[in-house]
Scaffold this motif. Structure first.
Motif, PDB file in Angstrom:
ATOM      1  N   GLU A   1       0.833  -1.211   0.000  1.00 41.37           N
ATOM      2  CA  GLU A   1       0.000   0.000   0.000  1.00 41.37           C
ATOM      3  C   GLU A   1       0.864   1.256   0.000  1.00 41.37           C
ATOM      4  OE1 GLU A   1      -3.106   2.611  -0.089  1.00 41.37           O
ATOM      5  OE2 GLU A   1      -3.081   0.481  -0.545  1.00 41.37           O
ATOM      6  N   GLU A   2       1.909   1.280   0.802  1.00 35.40           N
ATOM      7  CA  GLU A   2       2.788   2.449   0.850  1.00 35.40           C
ATOM      8  C   GLU A   2       3.572   2.617  -0.444  1.00 35.40           C
ATOM      9  OE1 GLU A   2       5.960   4.592   3.869  1.00 35.40           O
ATOM     10  OE2 GLU A   2       4.733   2.915   4.576  1.00 35.40           O
ATOM     11  N   LEU A   3       3.993   1.507  -1.045  1.00 43.21           N
ATOM     12  CA  LEU A   3       4.677   1.569  -2.334  1.00 43.21           C
ATOM     13  C   LEU A   3       3.783   2.179  -3.410  1.00 43.21           C
ATOM     14  CD1 LEU A   3       6.672  -1.769  -2.641  1.00 43.21           C
ATOM     15  CD2 LEU A   3       7.574   0.555  -2.646  1.00 43.21           C
ATOM     16  N   ARG A   4       2.499   1.789  -3.399  1.00 43.32           N
ATOM     17  CA  ARG A   4       1.555   2.344  -4.372  1.00 43.32           C
ATOM     18  C   ARG A   4       1.446   3.861  -4.188  1.00 43.32           C
ATOM     19  NH1 ARG A   4      -1.107  -2.505  -3.546  1.00 43.32           N
ATOM     20  NH2 ARG A   4      -2.455  -1.688  -1.916  1.00 43.32           N
ATOM     21  N   LEU A   5       1.392   4.326  -2.942  1.00 45.30           N
ATOM     22  CA  LEU A   5       1.298   5.763  -2.676  1.00 45.30           C
ATOM     23  C   LEU A   5       2.559   6.492  -3.149  1.00 45.30           C
ATOM     24  CD1 LEU A   5      -0.372   5.724   0.857  1.00 45.30           C
ATOM     25  CD2 LEU A   5      -1.431   6.304  -1.326  1.00 45.30           C
ATOM     26  N   TRP A   6       3.724   5.917  -2.902  1.00 48.27           N
ATOM     27  CA  TRP A   6       4.982   6.533  -3.353  1.00 48.27           C
ATOM     28  C   TRP A   6       5.040   6.612  -4.873  1.00 48.27           C
ATOM     29  CZ3 TRP A   6       8.547   9.355  -1.076  1.00 48.27           C
ATOM     30  CH2 TRP A   6       8.693   9.300   0.311  1.00 48.27           C
TER      31      TRP A   6
ATOM     32  N   GLY B   1       2.530   7.137  -6.737  1.00 47.33           N
ATOM     33  CA  GLY B   1       1.451   8.002  -7.235  1.00 47.33           C
ATOM     34  C   GLY B   1       0.195   7.259  -7.598  1.00 47.33           C
ATOM     35  N   GLU B   2       0.063   6.044  -7.108  1.00 52.97           N
ATOM     36  CA  GLU B   2      -1.135   5.233  -7.392  1.00 52.97           C
ATOM     37  C   GLU B   2      -2.017   5.255  -6.164  1.00 52.97           C
ATOM     38  OE1 GLU B   2       0.598   1.435  -8.093  1.00 52.97           O
ATOM     39  OE2 GLU B   2       1.844   2.174  -9.714  1.00 52.97           O
ATOM     40  N   GLY B   3      -3.214   5.698  -6.285  1.00 55.05           N
ATOM     41  CA  GLY B   3      -4.126   5.748  -5.149  1.00 55.05           C
ATOM     42  C   GLY B   3      -4.343   7.161  -4.672  1.00 55.05           C
ATOM     43  N   ASP B   4      -4.640   7.295  -3.380  1.00 56.79           N
ATOM     44  CA  ASP B   4      -4.965   8.612  -2.821  1.00 56.79           C
ATOM     45  C   ASP B   4      -3.765   9.457  -2.948  1.00 56.79           C
ATOM     46  OD1 ASP B   4      -7.212   7.236  -2.409  1.00 56.79           O
ATOM     47  OD2 ASP B   4      -7.354   7.569  -0.271  1.00 56.79           O
TER      48      ASP B   4
END
Length: 81
Positions: free
Chosen positions: A71-76, A78-81
């Motif tokens: 989940e944190e990798l996705r945020l880093w 730019g994927e997601g919130d």
């Protein structure tokens, strides 16, 4: 405080610079209206820096090197919130 006209400043610039270096206020005016103030320039003090000066002043545990959760990798990325 010394107040001079632009013409006087052009004529006596070296003397006005010397006065400013001594810490005197020198104001240059256009006619009767003050335009600029000539002041001494104090160069900033440069601090000697050396490689490794902060060695041993910070700490982290081995979990620092653990992979990030998905989940944190996705945020880093730019994927997601």
């Amino acid at each position: 405080m010394t107040i001079v006209t632009v013409h006087q400043a052009k004529t006596h610039l070296s003397k006005l610079i010397a006065a400013a270096e001594r810490g005197e206020d020198v104001v240059i005016a256009r006619g009767t209206k003050a335009a600029v103030r000539l002041i001494r320039y104090d160069a900033p003090v440069l601090v000697e820096r050396s490689f490794g000066a902060l060695k041993g002043q910070g700490a982290f545990d081995e979990s620092f090197f653990d992979p990030l959760p998905d989940e944190e990798l996705r945020l880093w990325n730019g994927e997601g919130d």
